[in-house]
Design an enzyme around this catalytic site. Structure first.
Site, PDB file in Angstrom:
ATOM      1  N   TYR A 141      52.503  46.741  85.576  1.00 46.89           N
ATOM      2  CA  TYR A 141      51.935  47.635  86.592  1.00 46.89           C
ATOM      3  C   TYR A 141      50.631  47.079  87.165  1.00 46.89           C
ATOM      4  O   TYR A 141      50.143  47.544  88.189  1.00 46.89           O
ATOM      5  CB  TYR A 141      51.694  49.039  86.029  1.00 46.89           C
ATOM      6  CG  TYR A 141      52.967  49.804  85.694  1.00 46.89           C
ATOM      7  CD1 TYR A 141      54.216  49.263  85.936  1.00 46.89           C
ATOM      8  CD2 TYR A 141      52.919  51.065  85.144  1.00 46.89           C
ATOM      9  CE1 TYR A 141      55.366  49.944  85.625  1.00 46.89           C
ATOM     10  CE2 TYR A 141      54.071  51.766  84.834  1.00 46.89           C
ATOM     11  CZ  TYR A 141      55.295  51.199  85.067  1.00 46.89           C
ATOM     12  OH  TYR A 141      56.442  51.881  84.757  1.00 46.89           O
ATOM     13  N   LYS A 190      61.038  43.395  74.232  1.00 43.74           N
ATOM     14  CA  LYS A 190      62.268  42.734  74.669  1.00 43.74           C
ATOM     15  C   LYS A 190      62.106  41.255  74.328  1.00 43.74           C
ATOM     16  O   LYS A 190      62.199  40.367  75.181  1.00 43.74           O
ATOM     17  CB  LYS A 190      62.462  42.986  76.181  1.00 43.74           C
ATOM     18  CG  LYS A 190      63.800  42.574  76.734  1.00 43.74           C
ATOM     19  CD  LYS A 190      64.949  43.481  76.312  1.00 43.74           C
ATOM     20  CE  LYS A 190      66.265  42.949  76.846  1.00 43.74           C
ATOM     21  NZ  LYS A 190      67.429  43.593  76.225  1.00 43.74           N
ATOM     22  N   ASP A 222      66.142  48.334  74.774  1.00 50.16           N
ATOM     23  CA  ASP A 222      67.451  48.942  75.084  1.00 50.16           C
ATOM     24  C   ASP A 222      67.973  49.703  73.873  1.00 50.16           C
ATOM     25  O   ASP A 222      68.477  50.829  73.996  1.00 50.16           O
ATOM     26  CB  ASP A 222      68.457  47.892  75.587  1.00 50.16           C
ATOM     27  CG  ASP A 222      68.358  46.564  74.850  1.00 50.16           C
ATOM     28  OD1 ASP A 222      67.427  46.388  74.046  1.00 50.16           O
ATOM     29  OD2 ASP A 222      69.233  45.704  75.065  1.00 50.16           O
ATOM     30  N   ASP A 246      56.198  54.055  79.644  1.00 50.03           N
ATOM     31  CA  ASP A 246      56.362  55.023  80.731  1.00 50.03           C
ATOM     32  C   ASP A 246      57.744  55.675  80.620  1.00 50.03           C
ATOM     33  O   ASP A 246      57.892  56.907  80.656  1.00 50.03           O
ATOM     34  CB  ASP A 246      56.242  54.250  82.063  1.00 50.03           C
ATOM     35  CG  ASP A 246      56.155  55.166  83.266  1.00 50.03           C
ATOM     36  OD1 ASP A 246      56.117  56.398  83.091  1.00 50.03           O
ATOM     37  OD2 ASP A 246      56.138  54.637  84.399  1.00 50.03           O
ATOM     38  N   ASP A 250      58.818  59.581  78.494  1.00 52.75           N
ATOM     39  CA  ASP A 250      59.515  60.667  79.204  1.00 52.75           C
ATOM     40  C   ASP A 250      60.823  61.012  78.506  1.00 52.75           C
ATOM     41  O   ASP A 250      61.181  62.183  78.378  1.00 52.75           O
ATOM     42  CB  ASP A 250      59.810  60.267  80.658  1.00 52.75           C
ATOM     43  CG  ASP A 250      58.726  60.752  81.605  1.00 52.75           C
ATOM     44  OD1 ASP A 250      57.602  61.014  81.110  1.00 52.75           O
ATOM     45  OD2 ASP A 250      58.983  60.880  82.817  1.00 52.75           O
TER      46      ASP A 250
END
Ligand code: NAD
Length: 357
Positions: A141, A190, A222, A246, A250
């Site tokens: 980001y 990852k 994943d 992020d 959620d």
């Protein structure tokens, strides 16, 4: 004496913050401590007063405080303003000015509310308690991004960049939090593909050496997204990068099924923190006393735990919330058959009564 800047904001923000302050007051009396609280304009209300969602006076107060308690901002009144002038722009400016790099989002499903979870009863068991620790000021980001013209259109890129220092400090926050919980950290990355993830993994392992009591496991993102649905009770603390966090925070919060219950904290090294409910200003119910104040009340518990090191007082608030729920009291958003419907103020009073004992 700790200084707390209180930013009630807009919509239901002031309503839920009021209840949180009542609870803070009850803690002051019970534990013989004194917090210096002062209220400042922020968000839409600040735009109305000064033209700026994060006015200089508010900024100065926040920067001098040990913690900031925020309600929520925004609403239809300010929706037509250009992006940089909207209440939500104040949120980004606030987070940036405080330089808070660690975002802590607990996803707690209290046993009395377990039917609210979209997951099956046998998966949820007696409830869930997962803490997602998300890196907030680095990663993709904030990395270099751009767009270049090609023969057929454009190509665009964003860059995931993490330094050892950035990873170390967020890992420490996660391990410190785990020490106050079930002593397990799952680091999500990852690393089978990304070099930044390989550095992430190595660095987290280095930090883990200082926390021999904490069990560390690594999980690919994943797989983590699947495991959160399949067996969320395996997790205690999840630590991960800005973008993965992020998404996963959620996902984790939705396992609890009720946005009115979810607190959050954003911290930096000296443990100065920003505490706020995950929900927004809910203009659809503002002024009706229907708002659930528990997310903000639970944010105060986080403030006591992470900024003021008052673990007993934090637990006291969390136990009080659980107790009120066990007795069957519900605001409208978490109402179920056979339970007792209460409004925002009544819910705050009930928590205060439990704390007083
Ligand atoms: P929202 O979280 O305000 O509301 C979503 C839904 O959840 C609504 O139906 C609302 O009534 C309900 N809800 C939210 N909090 C509740 C509570 N404590 N008790 C009971 N019900 C609750 O999200 P939205 O509707 O997308 O956004 C409304 C405004 O809030 C917008 O202006 C948005 O930009 C702003 N917003 C602010 C923040 C923040 O201040 N951190 C976060 C998200 C959205």
């Amino acid at each position: 004496m700790y200084k707390i800047a209180v930013l009630p904001g807009d919509g239901i923000g002031p309503e839920v913050v009021n209840e949180a302050l009542k609870v803070l007051n009850a803690i002051e009396r019970k534990y013989g401590v004194d917090f210096e609280t002062a209220i400042y304009p922020f968000g839409g209300i600040a735009i109305d007063k000064t033209g700026d969602p994060y006015p200089a006076e508010t900024q100065e107060a926040c920067l001098k405080s040990d913690a900031v308690l925020l309600g929520a901002v925004g609403g239809p009144k300010w929706d037509a303003l250009p992006g940089s002038k909207r209440p939500e722009a104040g949120l980004l400016a606030l987070r940036k000015s405080l330089n808070v790099y660690a975002n802590l989002r607990p996803a707690i499903l209290y046993e009395p509310l377990k039917n609210a979870s979209p997951l099956k009863a046998e998966i949820v068991g007696d409830g869930l308690d997962v803490l997602v620790v998300r890196e907030l000021t680095g990663g993709i980001y904030f990395g270099t991004r751009g767009r270049e013209k090609t023969d057929t259109g454009y190509k665009a890129y964003d860059t995931e960049i993490y330094s050892t220092e950035e990873i170390k400090r967020i890992a420490k926050v996660a391990f410190d939090a785990a020490m106050k919980r079930k002593k397990k950290v799952t680091s999500v990355d990852k690393a089978n593909i990304l070099e930044s993830s390989r550095l992430w993994r190595e660095t987290v392992e280095e930090v883990a050496k200082d926390y021999p009591e904490v069990t560390l496991e690594h999980m690919y993102v994943d797989n983590a997204s699947m495991q959160l649905i399949k067996n969320p009770r395996q997790f205690d603390v999840i630590v991960t990068s800005n973008m993965f966090g992020d998404i996963l925070s959620d996902e984790a919060s939705m396992l609890t099924g009720s946005i009115g219950m979810l607190p959050s904290a954003s911290l930096r090294d000296d443990r100065v923190g920003l505490y706020e409910p995950v929900h927004g200003s809910a203009p659809d119910i503002a002024g009706t006393k229907k708002a659930n104040p528990l997310a903000t009340i639970l944010s105060v518990a986080m403030m006591l735990r992470y900024s003021f090191d008052m673990e007993d007082a934090a637990r006291d608030i969390e136990d009080a919330v659980l107790s009120v729920l066990k007795k069957g009291y519900r605001t409208q958003d978490i109402m179920q058959d056979g339970m007792i419907l209460v409004n925002t103020v009544e819910m705050g009073d009930l928590v205060v009564e439990e704390i007083r004992g």
